[in-house]
Scaffold this active site. Structure first.
Site, PDB file in Angstrom:
ATOM      1  N   GLY A  15      -5.538 -29.274  69.480  1.00 21.74           N
ATOM      2  CA  GLY A  15      -5.554 -28.121  68.573  1.00 21.74           C
ATOM      3  C   GLY A  15      -6.776 -27.261  68.847  1.00 21.74           C
ATOM      4  N   ARG A  76      -0.961 -29.792  73.914  1.00 22.80           N
ATOM      5  CA  ARG A  76      -0.916 -31.245  73.713  1.00 22.80           C
ATOM      6  C   ARG A  76       0.095 -31.742  74.740  1.00 22.80           C
ATOM      7  NH1 ARG A  76      -3.469 -31.933  68.726  1.00 22.80           N
ATOM      8  NH2 ARG A  76      -3.098 -30.316  67.181  1.00 22.80           N
ATOM      9  N   ASP A 107      -9.680 -36.031  69.119  1.00 21.56           N
ATOM     10  CA  ASP A 107      -9.525 -37.453  69.473  1.00 21.56           C
ATOM     11  C   ASP A 107      -8.519 -37.688  70.600  1.00 21.56           C
ATOM     12  OD1 ASP A 107      -7.467 -36.749  67.792  1.00 21.56           O
ATOM     13  OD2 ASP A 107      -7.565 -38.556  66.559  1.00 21.56           O
ATOM     14  N   THR A 130     -12.644 -29.693  67.214  1.00 21.00           N
ATOM     15  CA  THR A 130     -11.503 -29.828  66.301  1.00 21.00           C
ATOM     16  C   THR A 130     -11.947 -29.370  64.920  1.00 21.00           C
ATOM     17  OG1 THR A 130     -10.102 -31.388  65.072  1.00 21.00           O
ATOM     18  CG2 THR A 130     -12.082 -32.307  66.044  1.00 21.00           C
ATOM     19  N   ASP A 132     -10.939 -30.560  62.281  1.00 21.30           N
ATOM     20  CA  ASP A 132     -10.822 -31.680  61.335  1.00 21.30           C
ATOM     21  C   ASP A 132     -12.144 -32.397  61.039  1.00 21.30           C
ATOM     22  OD1 ASP A 132      -8.171 -31.140  61.256  1.00 21.30           O
ATOM     23  OD2 ASP A 132      -7.501 -32.933  62.315  1.00 21.30           O
ATOM     24  N   ARG A 176      -4.858 -33.977  59.361  1.00 15.17           N
ATOM     25  CA  ARG A 176      -3.731 -34.906  59.508  1.00 15.17           C
ATOM     26  C   ARG A 176      -4.116 -36.317  59.091  1.00 15.17           C
ATOM     27  NH1 ARG A 176      -1.349 -33.832  65.107  1.00 15.17           N
ATOM     28  NH2 ARG A 176      -3.562 -33.975  65.474  1.00 15.17           N
TER      29      ARG A 176
HETATM   30  O1  F6P Z   1      -6.224 -31.563  64.827  1.00 14.32           O
HETATM   31  C1  F6P Z   1      -6.343 -30.306  64.309  1.00 14.32           C
HETATM   32  C2  F6P Z   1      -5.111 -29.930  63.520  1.00 14.32           C
HETATM   33  O2  F6P Z   1      -5.277 -28.600  63.093  1.00 14.32           O
HETATM   34  C3  F6P Z   1      -4.803 -30.840  62.332  1.00 14.32           C
HETATM   35  O3  F6P Z   1      -5.569 -30.559  61.195  1.00 14.32           O
HETATM   36  C4  F6P Z   1      -3.343 -30.567  62.142  1.00 14.32           C
HETATM   37  O4  F6P Z   1      -2.711 -31.657  61.518  1.00 14.32           O
HETATM   38  C5  F6P Z   1      -2.845 -30.402  63.549  1.00 14.32           C
HETATM   39  O5  F6P Z   1      -3.953 -29.982  64.312  1.00 14.32           O
HETATM   40  C6  F6P Z   1      -1.718 -29.433  63.708  1.00 14.32           C
HETATM   41  O6  F6P Z   1      -1.359 -29.415  65.045  1.00 14.32           O
HETATM   42  P1  F6P Z   1      -0.343 -28.401  65.705  1.00 14.32           P
HETATM   43  O7  F6P Z   1      -0.993 -27.055  65.750  1.00 14.32           O
HETATM   44  O8  F6P Z   1      -0.075 -28.961  67.049  1.00 14.32           O
HETATM   45  O9  F6P Z   1       0.870 -28.382  64.823  1.00 14.32           O
END
Ligand code: F6P
Length: 328
Positions: A15, A76, A107, A130, A132, A176
Site C-alpha cells: 500500500g 501487491r 510488512d 505504511t 498503518d 487491517r
Molecule cells: O497496509 C495499508 C493499508 O492501507 C491498510 O490499512 C488497508 O487495510 C490496506 O492497505 C488496503 O489495501 P488495498 O489498497 O490493497 O485495498
C-alpha cells in the site's frame, strides 16, 4: 565504505503511503553522494519480475518531496510469493547489474525481502512505509502522521454534522491488523469511543458506552472503528445497534474514510522522517549492513533484522487507550 556496491535498485511496494517519494528522493540523492548509481524499479516486486525499471539521477527526483503516492508506482505481487516469481525477479536484478536493493514498504515488503535475500543472496535494506504504523522496530512508519492528520480533518467535519443532528457516527479508519490509526485519530478527533483489534471490547460494552454518552449528555457521538476490529467493522456494528431496540431513538450513520487516508501531500513530520530513513538506508548499506529495516526509536536511527519486523508484533501503547477513555 563497501566498494562492492556500484549500483542499487530502489522500489516501493504494498500500500502506498504519503512520504514514499520523500524517502525515494533521499535514497537517490544519498546514493549519488557516495558515487552509487541508482535503478528505479516500477511497481515493487511485480515490476522486478516483469523487468520494468529506469535510471534515476538526482534531478529525476526533483519536485517529488511534497507529492503523495509514489512516482515508482506500487503493487501487491502474488507472483512474488512463488519460487518461480522470485527467480524471474532475481534474473532481472542481475541483468540490471544491481548489487543491493532498497525497498520502501510495509510488512509484506519486509517478508518478501527476507525470503528473496535468503534465496538469491541479494542484500536488501528496507524503509518502513505504511500508513498503518504497525511495524516492529520503529516508533513511526512513513505515512502514518499524514494519515492521522487526514483522518482528523474528516472527523472534525463529521463532528459538525453529527452535532447538528444529535447523531451517532461510526467512522471507520484504515488498519487491517492494527489500531494505531484509530487510536491516534480517535484521541486527536475527540472520539467518544475507539474500537481497535488490540483490545477486546464486547458488543455489550460498546452499546452500554454509547447509550451512556448519548443519554447523559444529550449530544452527538463519534465512535472510531479500526478496519480490523474484531467486532466486524463499522457497517456490521451499526446494523447490530440498529437491531437493538435501545437504539430506536438514536439516528446512526456510518462513514468509511478508506483510501482518502492514503493520499495527499505528506505532512512535515512524514517528510522529515522519510528523508532521515532514506539517507540512513544508504549509510547502512555502505557500512556493510544488510537484511535490516531502518527505523526510528526515541528519535534515533535503528537497524532491526528484517525477519523480526514481520514476525514480531509492535506493542500498542495502552496508556493511549486509557487516555482516549478518560478524556472522551
Ligand atoms: O497496509 C495499508 C493499508 O492501507 C491498510 O490499512 C488497508 O487495510 C490496506 O492497505 C488496503 O489495501 P488495498 O489498497 O490493497 O485495498
Amino acid at each position: 565504505m563497501s566498494d562492492a556496491i556500484k549500483r542499487i535498485g530502489v522500489f516501493t511496494s504494498g500500500g502506498d503511503a504519503p512520504g514514499m517519494n520523500a524517502c525515494l528522493r533521499a535514497v537517490v540523492r544519498t546514493a549519488h553522494e557516495y558515487g552509487i548509481a541508482v535503478t528505479g524499479i516500477f511497481r515493487g516486486y511485480a515490476g522486478m519480475i516483469e523487468g520494468e525499471s529506469t535510471e534515476l539521477t538526482t534531478r529525476d527526483v526533483s519536485g517529488i518531496l511534497q507529492k503523495g503516492g509514489t512516482i515508482l508506482k506500487s503493487a501487491r505481487s502474488k507472483q512474488f510469493r512463488t519460487v518461480d516469481g522470485r527467480i524471474a525477479a532475481a534474473e532481472n536484478v542481475r541483468k540490471w547489474q544491481i548489487d543491493a536493493l532498497i525497498g520502501i514498504g510495509g510488512d509484506g515488503t519486509l517478508q518478501g525481502a527476507t525470503i528473496f535475500s535468503a534465496e538469491h543472496n541479494i542484500p536488501i535494506i528496507c524503509c518502513p512505509g505504511t500508513i498503518d504504523n504497525d511495524l516492529f522496530g520503529t516508533d513511526y512508519t512513513i505515512g502514518f502522521d499524514t494519515a492521522i492528520n487526514t483522518a482528523i480533518q474528516s472527523i472534525d467535519r463529521i463532528r459538525d454534522t453529527a452535532d447538528a443532528h444529535n447523531r451517532l457516527f461510526l467512522v471507520e479508519v484504515m488498519g487491517r491488523d492494527a489500531g494505531f490509526i484509530a487510536l491516534h485519530s480517535g484521541i486527536g478527533g475527540g472520539a467518544e469511543l475507539v474500537l481497535i483489534p488490540e483490545s477486546n471490547q464486547s458488543m455489550e460494552y460498546v452499546k452500554k458506552r454509547i447509550l451512556e454518552t448519548m443519554s447523559n449528555q444529550l449530544r452527538s457521538s463519534i465512535v472510531i472503528v479500526a478496519e480490523g476490529d474484531e467486532l466486524g467493522g463499522a457497517v456490521h456494528i451499526a446494523s447490530s445497534l440498529e437491531d437493538d431496540s435501545s437504539f430506536d431513538d438514536i439516528e446512526i450513520r456510518v462513514c468509511i474514510l478508506g483510501h482518502t487516508q492514503r493520499g495527499g501531500s505528506p505532512s512535515a513530520n512524514d517528510r522529515v522522517l522519510a528523508s532521515r530513513l532514506g539517507m540512513a538506508s544508504i549509510d547502512a548499506l555502505v557500512q556493510g549492513h544488510t537484511n535490516v529495516m531502518i527505523g526510528i526509536v526515541h528519535d534515533r536511527i535503528t537497524l532491526t533484522p528484517s525477519e523480526a519486523v514481520w514476525t514480531q508484533k509492535k506493542i500498542m501503547n495502552f496508556d493511549l487507550m486509557k487516555l482516549a477513555d478518560v478524556i472522551r
